[in-house]
Design a protein around this motif. Structure first.
Motif: not given
Length: 359
Positions: A112-114, A247-250, A274-275, A278-282
């Motif tokens: 989530m930080f990433f 960025p993810f928010y866009n 995927s991006e 990604k927190p769930l994936f890792i």
């Protein structure tokens, strides 16, 4: 129990941080070799070299994060096994699932930080990196999308620049409608309005044109008019479709823009999903590694564990690439594709964990 969970969380963060630092330095070194070729070809200074290296760092960290997690958790499990801590945890009633929970929580929050911080930072830095690399080209033109309109600033030479506004464009055929152009030069400034046009080999062909001379305040009406530009269709496409720089928010706004210009593809949608996930994936990758590594004993070769962990990581990466290609080629639903990417390794980890519990 809380103290044990806190210990596992602290240990997870420690191993992930150490491995992230070591692997990122190694990858950054390889990136520096590639950048050195750019410096030799463009005569860039040492300061620019360092700046370019730092601008690529957030993107590198995001790219290597899944592999860092796989290797870090393998080392973590090795530490627990060699110190007999894993056996002690099992003896006091901890199952593999109980051990996974605090480790998984650590990995999820790192993910989530990433996503929340490094993803926007990476997007911003990549744009700056691209601007420095192509600064000569950037000085000639800039292309932006705003409120479903395309704005193009085109510098022809030191004396002449065009500011182009386009309401409607088909980027496949490069047919354009509703065009407004402000052309500025030392001789005269003119405002051009056209109903339609097309871009072909650096030439903007306009139809049904109205030209207004700002100094003389006179109108001219022409059936057709040509304007020489110094950018092509590929320059416009690259400016719009660099989806990895967003960025993810866009993601949603950019997806809508790509759909408007008929540029959206399943590959882009799958990348964005995927991006975001990604927190769930890792976290799921952590579950897989624990399932594979938890069965090894203290006297067994750790490199066997590490080899298996890296191998499964490579297989998952290869699976992801194959599914992404199939998604685009066969027009598979992106949510179904990501579900396959997520569930396949999850079942592998679940099988291994259940096997360990039964043993």
């Amino acid at each position: 129990m809380n103290r044990v969970n806190f210990y596992l969380i602290k240990l997870s963060v420690k191993y992930i941080s150490i491995n992230l630092l070591i692997i990122s330095i190694f990858i950054l070194f390889l990136n520096l070799i590639d950048l050195s070729r750019i410096i030799n070809s463009e005569n860039k200074s040492l300061t620019e070299f360092i700046i370019l290296s730092l601008l690529r760092l957030p993107s590198i960290l995001i790219e290597i994060l899944p592999f860092v997690i796989i290797i870090a958790i393998s080392f973590l499990l090795r530490n627990l096994i060699n110190n007999n801590e894993l056996i002690s945890l099992r003896n006091i009633g901890f199952s593999i699932f109980d051990i996974f929970i605090p480790i998984g929580i650590s990995v999820f929050f790192i993910g989530m930080f990433f996503l929340l911080f490094l993803n926007p930072l990476s997007s911003n830095f990549e744009l700056k990196f691209k601007k420095i690399i192509n600064q000569n080209q950037e000085s000639l033109y800039s292309i932006k999308i705003s409120n479903n309109e395309m704005w193009i600033r085109n510098k022809i030479d030191e004396e002449k620049s065009n500011f182009i506004n386009i309401k409607n464009i088909d980027l496949q055929s490069m047919k354009i409608k509703k065009i407004k152009i402000l052309s500025i030069n030392n001789i005269s400034d003119i405002f051009i309005q056209a109903d339609s046009g097309s871009l072909d080999n650096g030439i903007l062909n306009l139809n049904n044109v109205t030209i207004y001379a700002l100094k003389t305040e006179k109108y001219d009406f022409l059936d057709d008019y040509k304007i020489k530009l110094n950018f092509t269709k590929n320059n416009i496409l690259n400016s719009i479709t660099n989806y990895k720089f967003i960025p993810f928010y866009n993601y949603i706004n950019h997806t809508n823009t790509l759909k408007k210009f008929n540029l959206y593809s399943s590959e882009i949608g799958l990348y964005y999903i995927s991006e975001i996930l990604k927190p769930l994936f890792i976290t799921m990758l952590t579950f897989v590694v624990i399932g594979l590594s938890g069965k090894f004993k203290r006297n067994e070769n750790f490199f066997k564990v590490l080899f298996l962990s890296i191998s499964i990581g490579f297989i998952i990466f290869l699976l992801k690439e194959i599914i992404m290609k199939l998604t685009v080629t066969l027009s598979i639903n992106i949510y179904l594709s990501y579900l396959i990417i997520f569930l396949f390794p999850l079942f592998i980890g679940l099988y291994q964990v259940v096997k360990i519990e039964n043993d």
